[in-house]
Motif scaffolding. Sequence first.
Motif, PDB file in Angstrom:
ATOM      1  N   SER A  80      41.594  53.354  47.864  1.00  0.00           N
ATOM      2  CA  SER A  80      42.221  53.029  46.590  1.00  0.00           C
ATOM      3  C   SER A  80      43.559  52.358  46.755  1.00  0.00           C
ATOM      4  CB  SER A  80      42.379  54.309  45.750  1.00  0.00           C
ATOM      5  OG  SER A  80      43.177  55.249  46.458  1.00  0.00           O
ATOM      6  N   GLY A  81      43.999  52.110  47.949  1.00  0.00           N
ATOM      7  CA  GLY A  81      45.299  51.492  48.156  1.00  0.00           C
ATOM      8  C   GLY A  81      45.251  49.995  47.983  1.00  0.00           C
ATOM      9  N   PRO A  82      46.420  49.378  47.766  1.00  0.00           N
ATOM     10  CA  PRO A  82      46.445  47.930  47.559  1.00  0.00           C
ATOM     11  C   PRO A  82      46.212  47.132  48.833  1.00  0.00           C
ATOM     12  CG  PRO A  82      48.660  48.835  47.565  1.00  0.00           C
ATOM     13  CD  PRO A  82      47.726  49.999  47.653  1.00  0.00           C
ATOM     14  N   ASP A  83      46.501  47.707  49.977  1.00  0.00           N
ATOM     15  CA  ASP A  83      46.362  46.988  51.244  1.00  0.00           C
ATOM     16  C   ASP A  83      45.212  47.579  52.042  1.00  0.00           C
ATOM     17  OD1 ASP A  83      48.597  45.457  50.580  1.00  0.00           O
ATOM     18  OD2 ASP A  83      49.937  46.977  51.407  1.00  0.00           O
ATOM     19  N   ALA A  84      44.005  47.490  51.494  1.00  0.00           N
ATOM     20  CA  ALA A  84      42.842  48.076  52.150  1.00  0.00           C
ATOM     21  C   ALA A  84      41.965  47.014  52.782  1.00  0.00           C
ATOM     22  CB  ALA A  84      42.035  48.896  51.139  1.00  0.00           C
ATOM     23  N   GLY A  85      42.504  45.850  53.107  1.00  0.00           N
ATOM     24  CA  GLY A  85      41.749  44.805  53.780  1.00  0.00           C
ATOM     25  C   GLY A  85      40.718  44.133  52.915  1.00  0.00           C
ATOM     26  N   SER A  86      40.839  44.187  51.602  1.00  0.00           N
ATOM     27  CA  SER A  86      39.847  43.604  50.711  1.00  0.00           C
ATOM     28  C   SER A  86      40.074  42.110  50.562  1.00  0.00           C
ATOM     29  CB  SER A  86      39.918  44.272  49.330  1.00  0.00           C
ATOM     30  OG  SER A  86      39.152  43.549  48.393  1.00  0.00           O
ATOM     31  N   TRP A  90      41.519  41.873  43.417  1.00  0.00           N
ATOM     32  CA  TRP A  90      41.417  42.549  42.129  1.00  0.00           C
ATOM     33  C   TRP A  90      40.272  43.562  42.078  1.00  0.00           C
ATOM     34  CZ3 TRP A  90      40.197  37.379  42.918  1.00  0.00           C
ATOM     35  CH2 TRP A  90      38.866  37.014  42.763  1.00  0.00           C
ATOM     36  N   TYR A  91      39.578  43.773  43.177  1.00  0.00           N
ATOM     37  CA  TYR A  91      38.448  44.705  43.159  1.00  0.00           C
ATOM     38  C   TYR A  91      38.936  46.117  42.836  1.00  0.00           C
ATOM     39  CZ  TYR A  91      34.272  47.221  44.662  1.00  0.00           C
ATOM     40  OH  TYR A  91      33.174  48.028  44.709  1.00  0.00           O
ATOM     41  N   ASP A  92      38.270  46.769  41.895  1.00  0.00           N
ATOM     42  CA  ASP A  92      38.640  48.108  41.428  1.00  0.00           C
ATOM     43  C   ASP A  92      37.542  49.084  41.836  1.00  0.00           C
ATOM     44  OD1 ASP A  92      39.237  50.439  40.044  1.00  0.00           O
ATOM     45  OD2 ASP A  92      40.060  49.375  38.324  1.00  0.00           O
ATOM     46  N   VAL A  94      39.470  38.710  31.970  1.00  0.00           N
ATOM     47  CA  VAL A  94      39.274  39.823  32.902  1.00  0.00           C
ATOM     48  C   VAL A  94      40.176  39.657  34.114  1.00  0.00           C
ATOM     49  CG1 VAL A  94      37.628  41.024  34.393  1.00  0.00           C
ATOM     50  CG2 VAL A  94      36.902  40.179  32.149  1.00  0.00           C
ATOM     51  N   GLN A  95      40.126  38.500  34.770  1.00  0.00           N
ATOM     52  CA  GLN A  95      40.941  38.242  35.954  1.00  0.00           C
ATOM     53  C   GLN A  95      41.569  36.861  35.826  1.00  0.00           C
ATOM     54  OE1 GLN A  95      41.968  39.995  38.474  1.00  0.00           O
ATOM     55  NE2 GLN A  95      43.027  38.275  39.384  1.00  0.00           N
ATOM     56  N   PRO A  96      42.900  36.767  35.800  1.00  0.00           N
ATOM     57  CA  PRO A  96      43.544  35.450  35.720  1.00  0.00           C
ATOM     58  C   PRO A  96      43.308  34.652  36.995  1.00  0.00           C
ATOM     59  CG  PRO A  96      45.170  37.168  36.092  1.00  0.00           C
ATOM     60  CD  PRO A  96      43.870  37.867  35.830  1.00  0.00           C
ATOM     61  N   PRO A  97      43.566  33.355  36.959  1.00  0.00           N
ATOM     62  CA  PRO A  97      43.298  32.526  38.139  1.00  0.00           C
ATOM     63  C   PRO A  97      44.005  33.048  39.379  1.00  0.00           C
ATOM     64  CG  PRO A  97      43.765  31.156  36.236  1.00  0.00           C
ATOM     65  CD  PRO A  97      44.051  32.566  35.815  1.00  0.00           C
ATOM     66  N   THR A  98      43.239  33.172  40.454  1.00  0.00           N
ATOM     67  CA  THR A  98      43.756  33.681  41.728  1.00  0.00           C
ATOM     68  C   THR A  98      43.256  32.761  42.842  1.00  0.00           C
ATOM     69  OG1 THR A  98      43.673  35.938  40.890  1.00  0.00           O
ATOM     70  CG2 THR A  98      43.884  35.657  43.271  1.00  0.00           C
ATOM     71  N   VAL A 144      39.713  31.364  41.723  1.00  0.00           N
ATOM     72  CA  VAL A 144      38.736  32.203  41.045  1.00  0.00           C
ATOM     73  C   VAL A 144      39.381  32.808  39.808  1.00  0.00           C
ATOM     74  CG1 VAL A 144      37.136  34.141  41.271  1.00  0.00           C
ATOM     75  CG2 VAL A 144      37.689  32.750  43.280  1.00  0.00           C
ATOM     76  N   SER A 145      38.666  32.819  38.691  1.00  0.00           N
ATOM     77  CA  SER A 145      39.105  33.485  37.465  1.00  0.00           C
ATOM     78  C   SER A 145      37.874  34.049  36.767  1.00  0.00           C
ATOM     79  CB  SER A 145      39.859  32.526  36.548  1.00  0.00           C
ATOM     80  OG  SER A 145      39.043  31.429  36.187  1.00  0.00           O
TER      81      SER A 145
END
Length: 1036
Positions: free
Chosen positions: A695-701, A705-707, A747-751, A762-763
Amino acid sequence: MAPPVPLGTRTGRGLYHCDYCHKDLSNALHIRCAVCPDFDLCLDCFSVGAAITPHSSDHAYKVVGNLSFPIYHPEWGADEEILLVEGVELYGLGNWEAVGEHVGRDPGEARAHYMSVYVETACFPDPQPSPAMAGVDIQALIDAHRSTTLNKMASARIALASPAATPRVKSESTPGAAAWDAANGGAMGPGHSVAPENLAAALLAANPEPRHAPGDGAAGATASGRPSPGSTLSTAAGHALAGRSPHAPAPHDLAQPQRAADSRAPSSAERAPLESVRKLEPEANILQDPLGAGVAGTPAAASPAEIGAKVALAEAQQTGYNLKRNEFEQEYDHEAECIISEMEFREEDSEEVVAQKLELIAIYNRRLDERDQRRAFILDRGLLNVKRQAAMDRRRSAAERAMAGQLRAFARYLPQAQYEALADGMLAEARLCARIAELQEYRALGLRTFEEVDELEASGDRPRRKENAPPSQAARMRLNRVPIDEARLQEHLLSGLGFAHAAMSLHQKRTTVEEGRGTSGLAAWRGKRGTLLDITALPDAEVLLQQERHLCASERYLPAQYLAIKAAVLEVQERRGVVTPGDVTALPFKVDVQRMLRLYDFFSGQARKLVGAKGFQRHNPLTDKFPIHRFHHFEFYCGDATNTSRRFGLGLGLSQVAKSDQGTGNQKFASYVMRSNQLIFTFTAPYNGAGGEASGPDAGSPVPWYDVDAAHTFNRNHGLGVRAVGIVVEDAAEAFRISTANGGIPVQPPTRLADARGSLTVSEIVLYGDVVLRFLSGDYSGSYLPGYEEEARPSPRCFGIRRADHAVGNVPDLGAQVDYLTRALGLHDFAEFTAEDVGTIDSGLNSMVLASNNEMVLLPVNEPTRGTRRKSQIQTFLEQNGGPGLQHLALKTDDVFATLRAMRAVGDAGGFEFMPRPSDAYYRDLPSKVGDALTPEQLSEAEELGLLVDRDDQGVLLQIFTKPLGDRPTVFVEIIQRLCHIQPSEETLRAARATAQACPLAANPDEVGGCGGFGKGNFSELFKSIEVYETDLGIN
């Protein structure tokens, strides 16, 4: 240059001021709070415990002296230098107006001094004193200032602890004086100077560390705030014996275990300290101590500022409450002081007399406790707010005021919130009972509608109540206003009507309903009754469309009533072919004419009218709001990505081309990318989301924005299903901006995602339900998304699937969904189907196909039909899926016979099963339906493999459907082949090829999208097979 300012003087406005009384403290000792930033008090305000929110009188503090001596410039004191640096830090370098105001200097002067001393120096970044300070010993100035300040601080502290500052008390010895004598070698008189060598000892004895605000504690006092039997009494005997904080205007709580011990008569040894107390002067006020010397354990009294936050000045004046003294002009039990007003403790008093006097003081304390409790009750409950109480009484009827008066007895035993909830609930119950009684009275008179009530009231024929009959409950309690729970109303609206209709209803601002008897009262109630009817739990509500639910809620129809009227209207339409307003108003329902006309308007303009396949004329108006090229990928959310991806690879002949999991450093999810030509399926499963690295922000994803929690929720609600439909656009950021500006739900702004193979933007916006539409653009050359590890693991089989042809979604309301997509994306109508086109005797659907300009992105949308003998398969999907979702994906192949044979060969080994083949009669009629589009050999092979065949003016469609892919009977796959009879025009080809050159991810320019249709002629057979399948499962 101006002459130097003499030491100890100031120029301009005061640099320090008391935050309570605003006294200038620039040249005086003052107190600074160690907790609140930049909060200063003069000694007078500090001694009485003054406080302004958020400051509290029990905060730690420090004594601050005058820092007006120069250190860098003769005209600038050290305190001004501190303020200058603070101002630059607070307001920024360049905002000299604010910095000058903070220092109390002209902005130009502040700027010039800062630049010359701190910036434009040879020793930058260190400050450089001005030439005028040459030869001045700065350290000597600091030492002299410290010596002077220490003497002043010691004098101030000992003054606070000394009984000499309390003229009402006659005392021969005090702890402060004794400590000073011990440190200074003799007795101290007022104004006595402190010897430097004894200064530290004197300070320690007079004000030991740690320093706390007055009232926090002092040596020699018990936890209850009273002096211990063996302690020396240094202040007024009434203070100590009464157990009250000398500076507090009200007594503290005495209900502690020490009370009994403190009230008993002292022994001879314990009476020894009383020898130092000669007399308590009659005029002494034992409730006050202007210096604020605290007693240990005494809670900090409420300051005037804290009380003022609760009580307005006007309210205090009306009720006789003194805001600063925290007392009333006429206090409760105002004669309590009489029993001790002339009490004295004499040396010749016997132990029995002293015990009696202490008992009188204990009685006095208890009477003050009761006074404090009553005062606190009034303040805490806001009873001084006379206007509020009067306004509440004006809104209530006489009966409600009487009931509220009876309920006030409970206020003494309940917390404020519980008491108010009890009172409001009782009054609301009484209002409802009164309203029910009134409605029952109308019902007893044979009235069923408010129109009938109006007529009866206007005619004056209403029977009068007998004179000796008791008044009804409605007459006893008149309703002025019926409150509506806004939070609950909004919750029901959002759950039952949808966001758009709920927002429209909530914006009506009808939060109260006026009520009254007679024509005018009922008309007002009916005209403003904006209370939306909650139909979510009523029978037959589940079969209504969103617009119909909104209509029933706003017009206050029960679902059964609305359906009865609708059935009658449809019967008229079937009989006459057209329905007029007169036909609607002539229906045998006791409903107001205007309400029936509003129903007619609703029926006339309800949603969009589907003309069906026969009446639909295909036309491409090129209405895309931004360039849309093709499908890019479909992402499935599942619980086990490894096995799900392998099963799809086996069943469809897909190859794994990329992955992201724990092996690649991704601690959030496992994701595997399967591909066949342009078809990309991604299977993603979350790791454990209960805290930890996942659940951490720096989990190698690779997808920031994956929840994880949202993925678990999706799996729990829908099972295996498509979460994202990825489409290639010209500019994903621009697509997001345009679509959301036109009603798309973001849902997800441009990234921007990038790695060594390039980048993608991606958005995402909502497609329907929990499915998102994902925009992608960029020059990425990898297999999927940046951050995924490429892994070429070819499948041992290749079944020839080329790309996704269309993606079909099921929703409860076709009109609303089509309006949403056309408004946000600009898609145009490609085809329409109604229940007459595709239904069977038992069930059916309505469907619209939306297409992009190049018709490479096809998004059919289905809704269930109602009124048939059994539920539509679309309704079954909505129930099993837990709401709207993607029903099936049509995968295009160039040789459906070869693809189907390959899929059937692995079906028993873990692949996919297909729906039952059509009847023999279907294949007997097939040659006449398709003509010479297929050879006899192809027709024979189609029958052997169970293929469905259909034809339109543009080509032939061959199709077959799998059974559901997961545990739930929801998502499935369609395999199709299109045999097009037409080719794209040259103009279309040139434009498509130019787009393909500019966008590497664009579609194949040589294809014609949607040729051959969508199998309208096969829907009846398909529905029959699905009905049989659902019957076997026992779900329909």
